[in-house]
Design a protein around this motif. Sequence first.
Motif, PDB file in Angstrom:
ATOM      1  N   HIS A 154      78.211  98.627   9.189  1.00 57.98           N
ATOM      2  CA  HIS A 154      77.856  99.736   9.876  1.00 57.98           C
ATOM      3  C   HIS A 154      77.118  99.182  11.013  1.00 57.98           C
ATOM      4  CE1 HIS A 154      74.076 100.120   7.964  1.00 57.98           C
ATOM      5  NE2 HIS A 154      73.538 100.740   8.957  1.00 57.98           N
ATOM      6  N   GLN A 155      76.478  98.075  11.102  1.00 53.50           N
ATOM      7  CA  GLN A 155      75.616  97.497  12.315  1.00 53.50           C
ATOM      8  C   GLN A 155      76.674  96.650  13.364  1.00 53.50           C
ATOM      9  OE1 GLN A 155      72.991  95.430   9.447  1.00 53.50           O
ATOM     10  NE2 GLN A 155      71.456  97.120   9.854  1.00 53.50           N
ATOM     11  N   LEU A 156      77.972  96.589  13.229  1.00 51.26           N
ATOM     12  CA  LEU A 156      78.690  95.632  14.016  1.00 51.26           C
ATOM     13  C   LEU A 156      79.707  96.501  14.747  1.00 51.26           C
ATOM     14  CD1 LEU A 156      80.046  93.279  11.267  1.00 51.26           C
ATOM     15  CD2 LEU A 156      78.067  93.095  12.586  1.00 51.26           C
ATOM     16  N   SER A 157      79.861  96.092  15.965  1.00 50.21           N
ATOM     17  CA  SER A 157      80.864  96.762  17.105  1.00 50.21           C
ATOM     18  C   SER A 157      82.303  96.634  16.182  1.00 50.21           C
ATOM     19  CB  SER A 157      80.852  96.020  18.170  1.00 50.21           C
ATOM     20  OG  SER A 157      81.488  94.830  18.221  1.00 50.21           O
ATOM     21  N   GLY A 158      83.266  97.174  16.813  1.00 55.57           N
ATOM     22  CA  GLY A 158      84.660  97.338  16.317  1.00 55.57           C
ATOM     23  C   GLY A 158      85.059  95.819  16.378  1.00 55.57           C
ATOM     24  N   GLY A 159      84.825  95.054  17.394  1.00 51.89           N
ATOM     25  CA  GLY A 159      85.493  93.801  17.565  1.00 51.89           C
ATOM     26  C   GLY A 159      85.133  92.965  16.463  1.00 51.89           C
ATOM     27  N   MET A 160      83.559  93.007  16.104  1.00 52.09           N
ATOM     28  CA  MET A 160      82.888  92.206  15.275  1.00 52.09           C
ATOM     29  C   MET A 160      83.451  92.617  14.028  1.00 52.09           C
ATOM     30  SD  MET A 160      79.185  92.726  17.093  1.00 52.09           S
ATOM     31  CE  MET A 160      78.043  91.869  15.862  1.00 52.09           C
TER      32      MET A 160
ATOM     33  N   SER B  61      83.226  90.773  22.808  1.00 55.89           N
ATOM     34  CA  SER B  61      82.993  91.712  21.933  1.00 55.89           C
ATOM     35  C   SER B  61      81.480  91.515  21.248  1.00 55.89           C
ATOM     36  CB  SER B  61      83.696  91.100  20.676  1.00 55.89           C
ATOM     37  OG  SER B  61      83.659  91.778  19.271  1.00 55.89           O
ATOM     38  N   GLY B  62      81.036  92.663  20.985  1.00 60.98           N
ATOM     39  CA  GLY B  62      79.549  92.832  20.508  1.00 60.98           C
ATOM     40  C   GLY B  62      78.404  92.907  21.716  1.00 60.98           C
ATOM     41  N   CYS B  63      79.170  93.074  23.241  1.00 60.07           N
ATOM     42  CA  CYS B  63      77.911  92.879  24.225  1.00 60.07           C
ATOM     43  C   CYS B  63      77.408  94.100  24.302  1.00 60.07           C
ATOM     44  CB  CYS B  63      78.706  92.266  25.259  1.00 60.07           C
ATOM     45  SG  CYS B  63      79.702  93.404  26.175  1.00 60.07           S
ATOM     46  N   GLY B  64      77.876  95.295  23.847  1.00 61.43           N
ATOM     47  CA  GLY B  64      77.118  96.413  23.970  1.00 61.43           C
ATOM     48  C   GLY B  64      77.727  97.482  24.947  1.00 61.43           C
ATOM     49  N   LYS B  65      78.935  97.245  25.014  1.00 66.02           N
ATOM     50  CA  LYS B  65      79.848  98.289  25.766  1.00 66.02           C
ATOM     51  C   LYS B  65      79.917  99.650  25.336  1.00 66.02           C
ATOM     52  CE  LYS B  65      83.604  95.673  25.406  1.00 66.02           C
ATOM     53  NZ  LYS B  65      82.936  94.626  24.467  1.00 66.02           N
ATOM     54  N   SER B  66      80.219  99.598  23.925  1.00 67.19           N
ATOM     55  CA  SER B  66      80.161 100.881  23.345  1.00 67.19           C
ATOM     56  C   SER B  66      79.066 101.614  23.269  1.00 67.19           C
ATOM     57  CB  SER B  66      80.881 100.903  21.804  1.00 67.19           C
ATOM     58  OG  SER B  66      82.174 100.106  22.001  1.00 67.19           O
ATOM     59  N   THR B  67      77.997 100.869  23.091  1.00 66.83           N
ATOM     60  CA  THR B  67      76.492 101.409  23.015  1.00 66.83           C
ATOM     61  C   THR B  67      76.379 102.067  24.301  1.00 66.83           C
ATOM     62  OG1 THR B  67      76.105  99.567  21.478  1.00 66.83           O
ATOM     63  CG2 THR B  67      74.166 100.929  22.299  1.00 66.83           C
ATOM     64  N   LEU B  68      76.540 101.258  25.381  1.00 60.96           N
ATOM     65  CA  LEU B  68      76.473 102.063  26.860  1.00 60.96           C
ATOM     66  C   LEU B  68      77.123 103.183  26.921  1.00 60.96           C
ATOM     67  CD1 LEU B  68      76.443  98.739  29.262  1.00 60.96           C
ATOM     68  CD2 LEU B  68      74.583 100.631  29.082  1.00 60.96           C
ATOM     69  N   PHE B 101      86.509 107.935  21.808  1.00 56.92           N
ATOM     70  CA  PHE B 101      85.831 106.826  21.181  1.00 56.92           C
ATOM     71  C   PHE B 101      86.792 105.675  20.643  1.00 56.92           C
ATOM     72  CE2 PHE B 101      83.482 110.641  20.388  1.00 56.92           C
ATOM     73  CZ  PHE B 101      82.283 110.346  20.454  1.00 56.92           C
ATOM     74  N   GLN B 102      85.997 104.383  20.330  1.00 59.88           N
ATOM     75  CA  GLN B 102      86.884 103.379  20.103  1.00 59.88           C
ATOM     76  C   GLN B 102      87.542 103.368  18.513  1.00 59.88           C
ATOM     77  OE1 GLN B 102      84.335  99.811  20.077  1.00 59.88           O
ATOM     78  NE2 GLN B 102      86.066  98.321  20.002  1.00 59.88           N
ATOM     79  N   GLU B 103      86.840 104.259  17.638  1.00 58.84           N
ATOM     80  CA  GLU B 103      87.073 104.187  16.216  1.00 58.84           C
ATOM     81  C   GLU B 103      88.364 105.241  16.039  1.00 58.84           C
ATOM     82  OE1 GLU B 103      84.001 104.538  17.376  1.00 58.84           O
ATOM     83  OE2 GLU B 103      83.224 102.641  16.522  1.00 58.84           O
TER      84      GLU B 103
HETATM   85  N1  LIG Z   1      74.883 101.357  14.208  1.00 53.21           N
HETATM   86  C1  LIG Z   1      74.499 100.120  14.565  1.00 53.21           C
HETATM   87  N2  LIG Z   1      73.421  99.672  14.176  1.00 53.21           N
HETATM   88  C2  LIG Z   1      72.750  98.530  14.247  1.00 53.21           C
HETATM   89  N3  LIG Z   1      73.267  97.697  15.303  1.00 53.21           N
HETATM   90  C3  LIG Z   1      74.606  97.929  15.867  1.00 53.21           C
HETATM   91  C4  LIG Z   1      75.208  99.227  15.473  1.00 53.21           C
HETATM   92  N4  LIG Z   1      76.404  99.360  16.342  1.00 53.21           N
HETATM   93  C5  LIG Z   1      76.395  98.187  17.304  1.00 53.21           C
HETATM   94  N5  LIG Z   1      75.308  97.590  16.791  1.00 53.21           N
HETATM   95  C6  LIG Z   1      74.963  96.044  17.639  1.00 53.21           C
HETATM   96  O1  LIG Z   1      75.037  96.497  18.743  1.00 53.21           O
HETATM   97  C7  LIG Z   1      75.716  95.454  19.452  1.00 53.21           C
HETATM   98  C8  LIG Z   1      76.546  96.125  20.408  1.00 53.21           C
HETATM   99  O2  LIG Z   1      77.498  96.884  19.575  1.00 53.21           O
HETATM  100  P1  LIG Z   1      78.807  97.356  20.775  1.00 53.21           P
HETATM  101  O3  LIG Z   1      79.417  98.186  19.562  1.00 53.21           O
HETATM  102  O4  LIG Z   1      78.313  98.319  21.702  1.00 53.21           O
HETATM  103  O5  LIG Z   1      79.656  96.406  21.094  1.00 53.21           O
HETATM  104  P2  LIG Z   1      80.832  96.247  22.065  1.00 53.21           P
HETATM  105  O6  LIG Z   1      80.596  95.763  23.226  1.00 53.21           O
HETATM  106  O7  LIG Z   1      81.496  97.729  22.086  1.00 53.21           O
HETATM  107  O8  LIG Z   1      81.843  95.292  21.140  1.00 53.21           O
HETATM  108  P3  LIG Z   1      83.459  95.431  20.984  1.00 53.21           P
HETATM  109  O9  LIG Z   1      84.100  95.095  22.023  1.00 53.21           O
HETATM  110  O10 LIG Z   1      83.610  94.501  19.576  1.00 53.21           O
HETATM  111  O11 LIG Z   1      83.489  96.934  20.537  1.00 53.21           O
HETATM  112  C9  LIG Z   1      76.393  94.341  18.539  1.00 53.21           C
HETATM  113  O12 LIG Z   1      75.777  93.176  18.493  1.00 53.21           O
HETATM  114  C10 LIG Z   1      76.296  95.112  17.239  1.00 53.21           C
HETATM  115  O13 LIG Z   1      75.941  94.355  16.136  1.00 53.21           O
END
Ligand SMILES: Nc1ncnc2c1ncn2[C@@H]1O[C@H](COP(=O)(O)OP(=O)(O)OP(=O)(O)O)[C@@H](O)[C@H]1O
Lengths: 271, 271, 291, 291, 310
Positions: A154-160, B61-68, B101-103
């Motif tokens: 749950h701490q990973l992004s979708g792609g991860m 992947s994992g750079c924080g796009k979804s988080t932003l 959402f991505q999910e």
């Molecule tokens: N719920 C969470 N708890 C802790 N860390 C998280 C959580 N969600 C994401 N992260 C971390 O935050 C970082 C950014 O995640 P994010 O989902 O924003 O990536 P992303 O750019 O959308 O990637 P992708 O293209 O794979 O979807 C990642 O390193 C991930 O490990």
Amino acid sequence: MAAVEQSLPRSAPLAESAPAPLLRAEAVDLEYRDGGRQVQATHQVSFELYPADRFVLLGPSGCGKSTLLKAVAGFMRPAAGRIVLDGRPVEGPGADRIVVFQEFDQLPPWKTVLQNVMFPLVASRVLKRSDARERALDCLDKVGLSRFRDAYPHQLSGGMKQRVAIARALAMQPKILLMDEPFAALDALTRRKMQEELLALWDEVRFTLLFVTHSIEEAMVVGNRTLLLSPHPGRVRAELDCTEFGLESGGSEAFQRKAQHIHSLLFEVPR
Amino acid sequence: MAAVEQSLPRSAPLAESAPAPLLRAEAVDLEYRDGGRQVQATHQVSFELYPADRFVLLGPSGCGKSTLLKAVAGFMRPAAGRIVLDGRPVEGPGADRIVVFQEFDQLPPWKTVLQNVMFPLVASRVLKRSDARERALDCLDKVGLSRFRDAYPHQLSGGMKQRVAIARALAMQPKILLMDEPFAALDALTRRKMQEELLALWDEVRFTLLFVTHSIEEAMVVGNRTLLLSPHPGRVRAELDCTEFGLESGGSEAFQRKAQHIHSLLFEVPR
Amino acid sequence: MKTTPPIRGEYEYTLEPLPERRQVRVLDWRARLGEQGWLRKLLIVALLVLGWELIARHFANPLLLPSASDTLTAVTGGLASGELPVRVWGSLAVLLKGYAIGIVLALALTSLAVMTRFGRDLLSTLTSMFSPLPAIALLPIALLWFGLGEGSLIFVLVHSVLWPMALNVFTGFQSVSPTLKMAGRNYGLRGPRLVAHILIPAALPSIFSGLRIGWAFSWRTLIAAEMVFGASSGQGGLGWYIYQNRNELITDNVFAGLAMVIVIGLLVENLLFDNLERLTVRRWGMSAEQH
Amino acid sequence: MKTTPPIRGEYEYTLEPLPERRQVRVLDWRARLGEQGWLRKLLIVALLVLGWELIARHFANPLLLPSASDTLTAVTGGLASGELPVRVWGSLAVLLKGYAIGIVLALALTSLAVMTRFGRDLLSTLTSMFSPLPAIALLPIALLWFGLGEGSLIFVLVHSVLWPMALNVFTGFQSVSPTLKMAGRNYGLRGPRLVAHILIPAALPSIFSGLRIGWAFSWRTLIAAEMVFGASSGQGGLGWYIYQNRNELITDNVFAGLAMVIVIGLLVENLLFDNLERLTVRRWGMSAEQH
Amino acid sequence: DERLTIGEQFGLPYLLFFVMRDQGLIEKHAADRGVEGLEVDWRQISGGAQMNSALLSGSIDIGAAGVGPLLTLWDRTYGNADVRAIAALGSAPIELVTNQERIKSLADFTAQDRIAVPATSVSVQSRILQMAAAKQFGEDQWQRLEPLTVSMSHPEAAAAIISGGTEITGHMANPPFNYQELERPNTHVVLSSYDVLGDNASANLAFATKRFRESRPEVYAAFLDALEDASRFIAAHPAESAETFKRVTGSNLDTGFVTSLLEKPEFNFAITPRHTYPLAEFMHRVGAIKQNPQSWQDYFFPEVHADGGS
Ligand SMILES: Nc1ncnc2c1ncn2[C@@H]1O[C@H](COP(=O)(O)OP(=O)(O)OP(=O)(O)O)[C@@H](O)[C@H]1O
Ligand SMILES: Nc1ncnc2c1ncn2[C@@H]1O[C@H](COP(=O)(O)OP(=O)(O)OP(=O)(O)O)[C@@H](O)[C@H]1O
Ligand SMILES: O=[N+]([O-])[O-]
Ligand SMILES: [Mg+2]
Ligand SMILES: [Mg+2]
């Protein structure tokens, strides 16, 4: 159902030296039953996988690619037709056919990234724990997630998450690898890197790959053989050879032409 | 952090007639706290969205796009910096910023496809039920799922689910539309069709779009403006203008050159 | 006129490597203490005790409802004399046995239920039939099979733990994501191994709520049942203590006994269940810490 | 030598449109009947009754454990005389009130708990404190506040429904997918509307198991409590009926009363809860129909 | 309208109440004393402890229970609520019934035997057993049988004695359980409460708080008058009383059996207290009650003091 433009008849004998098919889908109908409803996902789909094939299922959204993969994996039984593996009908799932699912929730959330990758190795008793750990770390490195080995899904992004699932499947080095749009959630570079890793591993181990994608380019790069499916319910539209294309052939003219041909086969409305 | 190759300084005043930015991210740090751990997802990310911008977040992947995106949507608060919408800091989620959402599990499983699309219209009291139904049917048609309007989400393929989510968002015609890799699960043709629909709707309604993708081509086709992010934790690598490219510019040389440039910006290891 | 976004200049940055330590940081101890919520819960308990005291004073009927302070005196007395600890231990020892057996049976029954169709029908039928039956319905069977004493107590305890636990575990099993189950089966897990490696961990949130409910109901049942099977005189646990003091109208002691049940409940909840959840489902993101 | 797949020729088909009706088909009634499982469950009930008959005959102790056939005679007699229906209805009327109030309170408390941090602490503290308390602990409060009679019965019933229900509902709320919650909040749903439109439907599997457990325990409690709060002037429900016949050593009738509880449990389970589940969570794919 | 709430317990020992209810005796006497339209609410309550709670919470005005519970209640409420007995509700022996041929007296119970009582140590059945032990084995031996006693409600214990097959070999049985047990062959009485307390010792009492008696004297008196009427009626009409019992309680017991019980000399419904003091004295001696009653009159309200009770 009339076969036209068939450059070689379906049943044409192969060269004497050719091996027997590893997997055959014979006129497979797949259906979902749900309450009183019944939805047909595929209609009369046939194809053959030979050992070391990199066989791609390509088709529009909802045409039954995932369903076909689940049937080969042994999670669904055909409503008609049958799926034969190594001479015997597929009866159920097994660790000889490792699946990378399309969904993001295929990782047990209670296992860290590393434990997730080790899990099938240990569960199916392929390796003992310490060897499994080593193999898992190696595969995590290949998908670029070494730093996250102690994170939970749950701490990973979708792609991860999808990359963990890929690492988990690669680590198993199964005889047959079934992958359902494994790279869909990845950026261009990561996707490219994953394709390279997959093909390198294939070159080394020569597993048989059944690969679902919705990208024509990816189908041609990854696969040596591509099955094109019609829109819902999925029927076989064509089966094409892509042996000649590889990771480097992206820009070539032959590649572009073939891609264009596939595009028109897939998306022109059949009359 | 040194700015180089900057063809126009960040703070350069725009033409007098230019409107004020609709949304500003000001040196935003985003962090996840989880038990005793703290993971930084973005570092000092700044950008501005002007009304009717089609602004793309692009990065590995994992750079924080979804988080932003979640931060802009109001689901996360910046650990540092701030996000200002229409002059006021974002305090929480709201129906003015509709998210795709991505999910795959963003659809309430207890609603049919049609009810899912109607849901936000009714819940946020934008339309009354009968009008909502009409609008929803219209949008379902656009994403090619009219035949499945009475199906439940669990009866859909991955790509179909995402299309329902897209239809649901489009139906809302929000002021700001936030989309997280909405087309990742779609085949080439369907994806193309969705892009066309999205841009057509934009042309008509002129909403402001914040769009996450991992495809460079998609970024250039869909967006007029692209923010490139570095690998984890995401930092701003560059912001590029793509106003000149559209759906038809796929093959053009300028397009290819720009794509190549973006590729190198994104994936060459920063020194 | 249609809105058109302004055309702005482009810019690019060259990024310095970030110092590694910035990316993962451990929260300081104060922030973590704040997360624990001990203080907040203590406050709630204090408010409840205050409310009790006020209500008791309002009714001023100490034989029926003694005040919190009187009860506290009785608890102190009972603890000092060593009687309460002995009673608590007497009950706890039996309770834990019944609880453990109930849980094991519930897991066995639900495992059977996810594995076979017959098992599913069996579980559903047994639960709907037996679960609403009060303990007195079991009394004759218990007496005939186990006689007086611990055997019968455990039998009744199992009855009170088994059904709610089984219902919750089964609900948990059925809600497990199909993809996750397929992943497990893909690696050759079947039957009990699938249950152990996939279904049980995936159903942990429901299992925990079953454990909590089972815990609570086993206390209720034990206290009621000790009055019925209440071991031969002089022995017996907390239930017996409560019953006897109630018969003798020593209401302070009755409430002291009940207070022990509450204290044990709070301890088990906060020391055991909460920590179990923190270490498992919360850590794994399977249960929202906050909304 | 590395394995290389053979090179095969390509082929293409031109596809005829499929007849539309092939794609969605309704299962025939026999297949659907088979899915119902009524027959299988009836079989299990029959086996259990047979087991009971054998055990009863083995012990040959009709005063403690009457046989199934004797009980059946007593049930028939009680139904014919009209006494059992009256008793059942007397209990059911009270039970439904307590059950409904308990459910509403549980939903209110858990809604508060998902909305505020205080609510969460409150729920957790109240549950761990009160849930293990036997009904007799509530007796003084019930008597002081409600006196003898229905008020007190309902109070005790609520106590037996509220806590397990609240625990299950809250577990369900916490397990709702974060994405789904975000989607709801995205459309401006907050507080009670978020609970009503997102959390409750998403938590339905857990809510159903809470409803089942609550149902079972409200019966257990009612039967025990009717003996305590008694009945005014010869009325009273099934609990009183059981108590009275037990006191008169008419064990057949005691078991007839208990058999009514079982029958009602089976009916409610199979007619109400099962169908509710079929129409909701199973239809929505939120709970696996089979493994 | 004025209202009187009475808690009654289950079964034949409370027959006086059923007769009063059936014939509307309280209402009648209340009217005679000028309390018009008194509504009497009869509540069935199971067990002494529940009765105590009901009385202490004010849910009932008048309660009924065994002598033991009344003494406890009197002791605990001494000086505040001041609960005392109004009158006796009759006498019936509590009998220790066994299903073992070999057991002739208390001395024959072995370590393997079990004696069922409603509540070990503290119930009136236990007290009587303790008194008997003190009598038979010596003052300091009053707890000698305690290890053999087990708590069990009367119906279960009766079923166990009648059908055998359990550890229970003795039961301190209240009526009608003792009579039901004794109808079987192979059962006999080892000890009667009458042997310990005296013949026709009162079994159950009606009681109320001082405040009730003082604030509602007319109702109190009407209740007592009605008790007397009912007592006389039962003595004169056992068969009709049995009918009344069945009618009021909905009992399934055989009318003939009930009538036969009512005709037994040791089973009567006299309201004058008999031989209650020995129990009170014993309970004080073993510390079960702190107050030391000087006579039976200490825990009875004055209205019955003159009737030559004990
Ligand atoms: N719920 C969470 N708890 C802790 N860390 C998280 C959580 N969600 C994401 N992260 C971390 O935050 C970082 C950014 O995640 P994010 O989902 O924003 O990536 P992303 O750019 O959308 O990637 P992708 O293209 O794979 O979807 C990642 O390193 C991930 O490990
Ligand atoms: N659980 C299910 N119950 C009922 N119908 C289903 C179910 N899963 C899939 N379907 C239906 O089966 C058809 C094929 O679905 P499938 O998932 O195989 O498509 P897909 O080719 O993988 O699509 P995508 O590329 O979008 O993933 C779809 O029409 C879908 O509606
Ligand atoms: O009233 N009794 O003590 O049995
Ligand atoms: Mg798919
Ligand atoms: Mg993402």
